[in-house]
Motif scaffolding. Structure first.
Motif, short mmCIF file in Angstrom:
data_model
loop_
_atom_site.label_atom_id
_atom_site.label_comp_id
_atom_site.label_asym_id
_atom_site.label_seq_id
_atom_site.Cartn_x
_atom_site.Cartn_y
_atom_site.Cartn_z
N LEU A 109 0.81 -1.21 0.00
CA LEU A 109 0.00 0.00 0.00
C LEU A 109 0.85 1.26 0.00
CD1 LEU A 109 -2.96 -0.89 2.39
CD2 LEU A 109 -2.92 -0.87 -0.10
N LYS A 110 2.03 1.18 -0.57
CA LYS A 110 2.86 2.37 -0.70
C LYS A 110 2.11 3.40 -1.54
CE LYS A 110 7.36 4.05 -2.29
NZ LYS A 110 8.63 3.68 -2.97
N LEU A 122 -4.32 4.75 4.78
CA LEU A 122 -5.18 3.70 5.34
C LEU A 122 -6.07 4.30 6.41
CD1 LEU A 122 -5.78 0.66 5.14
CD2 LEU A 122 -4.13 0.31 6.99
N LEU A 123 -7.38 4.10 6.24
CA LEU A 123 -8.39 4.74 7.09
C LEU A 123 -9.39 3.72 7.59
CD1 LEU A 123 -9.19 7.61 4.57
CD2 LEU A 123 -7.92 7.93 6.70
N LEU A 160 -11.65 -1.45 6.67
CA LEU A 160 -10.64 -0.47 6.30
C LEU A 160 -10.81 0.00 4.87
CD1 LEU A 160 -7.59 -2.37 7.83
CD2 LEU A 160 -8.76 -0.42 8.85
N LEU A 161 -10.34 1.22 4.63
CA LEU A 161 -10.29 1.78 3.29
C LEU A 161 -8.89 2.31 3.03
CD1 LEU A 161 -11.47 2.89 0.62
CD2 LEU A 161 -12.11 4.96 1.89
N ALA A 162 -8.24 1.82 1.98
CA ALA A 162 -6.97 2.37 1.54
C ALA A 162 -7.26 3.23 0.31
CB ALA A 162 -5.99 1.25 1.18
N SER A 207 -8.27 5.96 -6.56
CA SER A 207 -7.86 4.56 -6.43
C SER A 207 -8.09 4.11 -4.99
CB SER A 207 -6.39 4.38 -6.80
OG SER A 207 -6.19 4.67 -8.17
N ARG A 208 -8.79 3.00 -4.83
CA ARG A 208 -9.18 2.57 -3.48
C ARG A 208 -9.15 1.05 -3.36
NH1 ARG A 208 -14.30 6.76 -2.35
NH2 ARG A 208 -13.43 8.44 -3.61
N LEU A 209 -8.87 0.61 -2.15
CA LEU A 209 -8.96 -0.80 -1.80
C LEU A 209 -9.79 -0.91 -0.53
CD1 LEU A 209 -6.36 -3.56 -2.00
CD2 LEU A 209 -7.32 -3.09 0.26
#
Length: 423
Positions: free
Chosen positions: A77-78, A82-83, A369-371, A386-388
């Motif tokens: 996740l560079k 992260l939230l 979580l949301l990245a 862009s999201r994960l």
């Protein structure tokens, strides 16, 4: 701009047939937190197991007599923030995408279920792992819309948590007999909360009494629509709802009179505002946009404040979006909330409105979580596409946005990378 693609955050070894595959352990590496730290996060099951400096977390330690767990996914996740995952606190999925449909829109069970499912997945793609939709019941609708939502909820199990608020239009007098029966049936069928708009009933106080009785009987929460434009009526409403606090939510309260925030604070209710345009189909009227100063008044009065989308391309907002970060951006852009408070309104405050526990990027908390691409919260709200998304310890959605420019100048052109805040 937002599209599913395979060039998002890099995944380590995992099942080749499933790019979102995961094992019992999920390791997120090189993620930046809001406080600036860059960390690795190890997830085991549906909980965050450990948070440490980059490179400090290896396989999950073995239990006595059990082998060390080494399977699972490793995701780099560079360049991502992260939230805690956001939640959708106020939606109307039963009418989602209906703005462009003929009037009345198609109402077959298959049509309804498809639209509800598409709406929930749209919201999930933006990061909302928990969602609450208000659903009209009674009258010509019967319980068909609720049944469609409950069917979608079952289909989405494991991807997102979907709650339903049953909304009868009338509850009092002879005209409300059908609504009273349908409300009790809806709560028995599986609706999460009782709701509706007392202002649409000839007897608003009587409406609330019926709502409370049904909620007590079903042991569920109450989530009520109100413009909150009449201070005296608002005071009566909050007093009537007092027996069920803290399981009481009001929204969108866009017409709240100046000084009336103290009524809400004293009543111990939670407010869910709708920053996109202040209204939704549940109010059946012209939307009341958030007036200047309203957010500041609510926060200064210590009224718990969450935010939702309200509409997803339905008649109340044909261009409505289901993006919690859009709602947070609008709250912050108003100048009345800082980015942290604005994101909190769509994250842990929204989760509280749904009766869910808080999330922190820390050991022991739920792995919700949301990245999002960005190096700061302000940057993520301004343009994090862009999201994960991680729900219950599993990667459930991935969106990658790639920005490219024509190679017509000698200067190096900005494009999405781990060192930029865009994308």
């Amino acid at each position: 701009m937002d599209s599913a693609a395979a060039d998002g955050p890099h995944s380590g070894p995992g099942p080749a047939a499933n790019p979102l595959g995961h094992g019992p352990v999920l390791l997120l590496t090189g993620a930046r937190l809001v406080d600036g730290r860059v960390v690795d996060v190890r997830i085991s099951g549906d909980r965050i197991q450990a948070v440490g400096t980059v490179g400090s977390l290896g396989p999950l330690p073995a239990l006595p007599g059990a082998p060390t767990v080494t399977t699972g996914a490793r995701i780099d996740l560079k360049g991502y923030l992260l939230l805690p995952a956001p939640a959708e606190a106020h939606a109307h999925y039963d009418v989602a995408f209906s703005a462009a449909l003929p009037t009345p829109p198609p109402e077959t069970s298959a049509d309804l279920t498809r639209r509800v499912t598409e709406a929930a997945l749209t919201s999930l793609g933006y990061g909302a792992t928990a969602q609450r939709t208000h659903v009209r019941i009674g009258d010509v609708h019967g319980l068909r819309r609720l049944e469609a939502v409950l069917t979608a909820r079952q289909a989405l199990r494991g991807l997102a948590e979907l709650q339903a608020v049953a909304m009868p239009r009338l509850l009092t007098g002879r005209a409300g007999a059908d609504g009273r029966a349908q409300l009790r049936d809806a709560l028995k069928l599986g609706a999460t909360a009782a709701g509706g708009c007392p202002e649409l009933d000839p007897d608003p106080a009587g409406y609330v009494e019926v709502l409370l009785e049904a909620a007590r009987e079903a042991d569920c929460a109450v989530d009520v629509h109100t413009t909150a434009g009449d201070p005296a009526q608002l005071a009566r409403l909050t007093r009537a709802l007092a027996p069920l606090r803290p399981r009481v939510t009001l929204g969108p309260c866009g017409a709240l009179a100046r000084g009336a925030s103290t009524v809400l604070a004293t009543g111990g209710v939670r407010v869910v505002c709708l920053p996109q345009n202040g209204g939704c189909v549940g109010l059946e009227g012209r939307s009341a946009r958030l007036r200047p100063g309203l957010l500041r008044e609510l926060t200064e009065a210590r009224v718990p404040l969450a935010a939702g989308s309200g509409a997803l391309r339905d008649p109340s907002n044909p261009v409505g979006r289901a993006d919690p970060l859009e709602s947070a951006y609008l709250l912050a852009a108003s100048g009345e909330l800082d980015p942290e408070a604005a994101y909190g309104a769509v994250a842990n405050q929204a989760r509280a409105a749904l009766g869910l526990p808080p999330v922190r990027v820390d050991a022991g908390f739920p792995a919700e979580l949301l990245a999002v691409r960005g190096d700061s919260l302000a940057g993520a709200l301004a343009g994090g596409h862009s999201r994960l998304v991680v729900h219950s310890g599993r990667v459930v959605s991935r969106t990658s946005a790639v920005r490219e420019f024509a190679d017509t100048v000698a200067l190096a052109l900005p494009r999405q990378s781990g060192s930029t805040g865009g994308g």
